[in-house]
Design an enzyme around this catalytic site. Structure first.
Site, PDB file in Angstrom:
ATOM      1  N   CYS A 201       0.830  -1.194   0.000  1.00  0.00           N
ATOM      2  CA  CYS A 201       0.000   0.000   0.000  1.00  0.00           C
ATOM      3  C   CYS A 201       0.870   1.252   0.000  1.00  0.00           C
ATOM      4  CB  CYS A 201      -0.937   0.009   1.203  1.00  0.00           C
ATOM      5  SG  CYS A 201      -0.149   0.293   2.806  1.00  0.00           S
ATOM      6  N   PRO A 202       0.493   2.331  -0.634  1.00  0.00           N
ATOM      7  CA  PRO A 202      -0.791   2.512  -1.344  1.00  0.00           C
ATOM      8  C   PRO A 202      -0.719   2.247  -2.846  1.00  0.00           C
ATOM      9  CG  PRO A 202       0.288   4.615  -1.104  1.00  0.00           C
ATOM     10  CD  PRO A 202       1.249   3.583  -0.572  1.00  0.00           C
TER      11      PRO A 202
END
Lengths: 81, 398
Positions: free
Chosen positions: A15-16
């Site tokens: 992530c992200p």
């Protein structure tokens, strides 16, 4: 409106990045189109729906796929207008 | 006549700006009176408290005084208060011993999904050991982090519930839980309720709606290495660890640290209202200004029914840990519930249960030493820090 969803393969990315790749692809799609993101990041199952809510897209479904080269989650989003 | 050394050059660099510490959750700076209390207790109460001589009796008296002070602050009897070597240890002991003590009633543990990891880990540990009948019934929360009260009350009435756990308030997002109503429901069901007040004691008035209460000295400005466990008389418990003179926490705790923790808790009670309004104003400043300063930000937690000193938000398309490092370079310490680059594989279970963004998360805890200037400096630095981290990931106009 198209039939087969566009696939964004974000397996192995943390992530992200999966959400960023998904957002970048969704930008070029029309309202009603489907896009599916493949991800192995545990955050994606929370962050893809949260991103969709913030951007007015809808979650069509989420499935866990047990592929030969490793398990991943496939989340399908319908692009909002 | 002025003498100028030809070798002199005004080379000493200007001192770096003072650090801004905004990560006070379980990590507050020491209260000035705690420091005084610690020094006093190191002088008078350094001895091991179980022996028969005067030095030891003096330490024992200080420890009893500390228990008395905590009892007064939380609304308990002195003998119901126990000091633990950490808040985590207090929560582990509470879940383990109360579940075992209630084994005739059942083995199910009910908790919210947003309890501290120590509660969830202890519940998993206990149910795994108790056998196939044992269950951990995890009750979900809404988008603000508030537990589903109807589902929690219903879970309490299921057959075989040994113990229930509900935090007073969530230390990550600040939302206050309906402990009063849930304690009434637990009492009606005959189930003891463990209330984790680790994020609240010293900051908010914690109602006496609990059977077991826990607290964290380092959260209210006492020394680290001290937790508090309060067990009401009548709550059944059985230790699942070896016997010791200190039955709840074998080996006991540091008397000076426990004494300083109690002094700090009392001191916090003395100016609770003033600290509440002062810090609430700083939190409101963050909650108002951050969405104006940074695009694509989600403020997290209940906007009003909240702790006075905790504020959390998530930034879309941001690596939370990279943002923590970027702010750190700018002299500002914040927390984060994100798990993008660290060794932590899972993001905050609290943010996940709430259904909010787990990446790009910033968690701020304001202690009594935090000034308005500190918060203004954070707000001045934040937009550039977020833009830098987004820039590294090539997030243009997404």
């Amino acid at each position: 409106m198209t039939g087969e969803p566009v696939v964004v393969d974000a397996r192995g990315l943390r992530c992200p990045i999966p959400v960023i790749r998904l957002a970048r692809r969704a930008q070029d799609l029309d309202p009603g189109d489907l896009v599916t993101v493949w991800s192995t990041d545990p955050a994606a199952v929370h962050d893809v729906p949260a991103w969709a809510r913030m951007r007015g897209h809808a979650i069509e479904g989420s499935v866990n796929v047990d592929a030969a080269d490793g398990a991943f989650t496939a989340i399908t989003v319908r692009v909002g207008g | 006549m002025s003498v100028v050394d030809p070798g002199f050059s005004p080379a000493s660099p200007p001192p770096p700006p003072a650090r801004v510490h905004l990560d006070a959750g379980g990590n507050a700076r020491l209260h000035p009176l705690a420091r005084q209390g610690l020094e006093q207790a190191l002088t008078e109460g350094w001895a091991e408290p179980h022996r028969l001589h005067s030095e030891s009796r003096r330490a024992a008296a200080l420890l009893w005084g500390a228990r008395e002070a905590v009892a007064g602050a939380v609304g308990a009897k002195t003998e119901e208060v126990h000091f633990a070597p950490s808040h985590v240890a207090a929560l582990h002991a509470a879940v383990r011993a109360v579940t075992l003590g209630r084994r005739r009633a059942g083995t199910t543990i009910v908790s919210s999904a947003v309890e501290r990891a120590a509660v969830l880990d202890a519940a998993r540990f206990v149910t795994a050991r108790a056998g196939s009948d044992a269950r951990h019934d995890v009750v979900g929360v809404d988008g603000t982090g508030m537990v589903d009260a109807d589902a929690f009350a219903a879970a309490l009435t299921a057959p075989g519930v040994a113990v229930a756990a509900l935090q007073h308030s969530n230390g990550e997002v600040g939302t206050i839980q309906p402990v009063g109503a849930m304690h009434a429901a637990a009492r009606a069901a005959g189930v003891p309720l463990v209330v984790d007040a680790g994020a609240a004691l010293g900051h908010a008035v914690v109602p006496e709606d609990w059977d077991v209460l826990t607290g964290d000295s380092a959260d209210w400005g006492g020394p680290s290495g001290v937790g508090v466990l309060v067990v009401r008389r009548g709550v059944r418990f059985t230790a699942d660890w070896p016997e010791d003179a200190d039955s709840w926490f074998p080996g006991g705790v540091s008397v000076p640290s426990a004494f300083a923790a109690a002094v700090a808790l009392q001191a916090c009670a003395d100016d609770l209202a003033a600290q509440d309004s002062r810090r609430r104003a700083l939190v409101d400043l963050v909650r108002t200004r951050v969405p104006q300063l940074v695009p694509d930000v989600e403020m997290v937690g209940d906007p009003t029914n909240r702790l006075p000193h905790v504020v959390t938000f998530s930034c879309l398309f941001v690596d939370g840990e990279a943002l923590v490092s970027e702010l750190d370079r700018a002299g500002i310490a914040v927390g984060s519930g994100s798990a993008c680059t660290s060794s932590a594989l899972e993001p905050s279970h609290v943010l996940a249960a709430m259904g909010v963004l787990t990446h790009g998360n910033v968690r701020i805890g304001i202690d009594r030493a935090t000034t308005r200037e500190d918060v203004e400096r954070f707000l001045a630095v934040l937009p550039t820090a977020v833009a830098t981290v987004r820039g590294m990931l090539g997030v243009g106009s997404l």
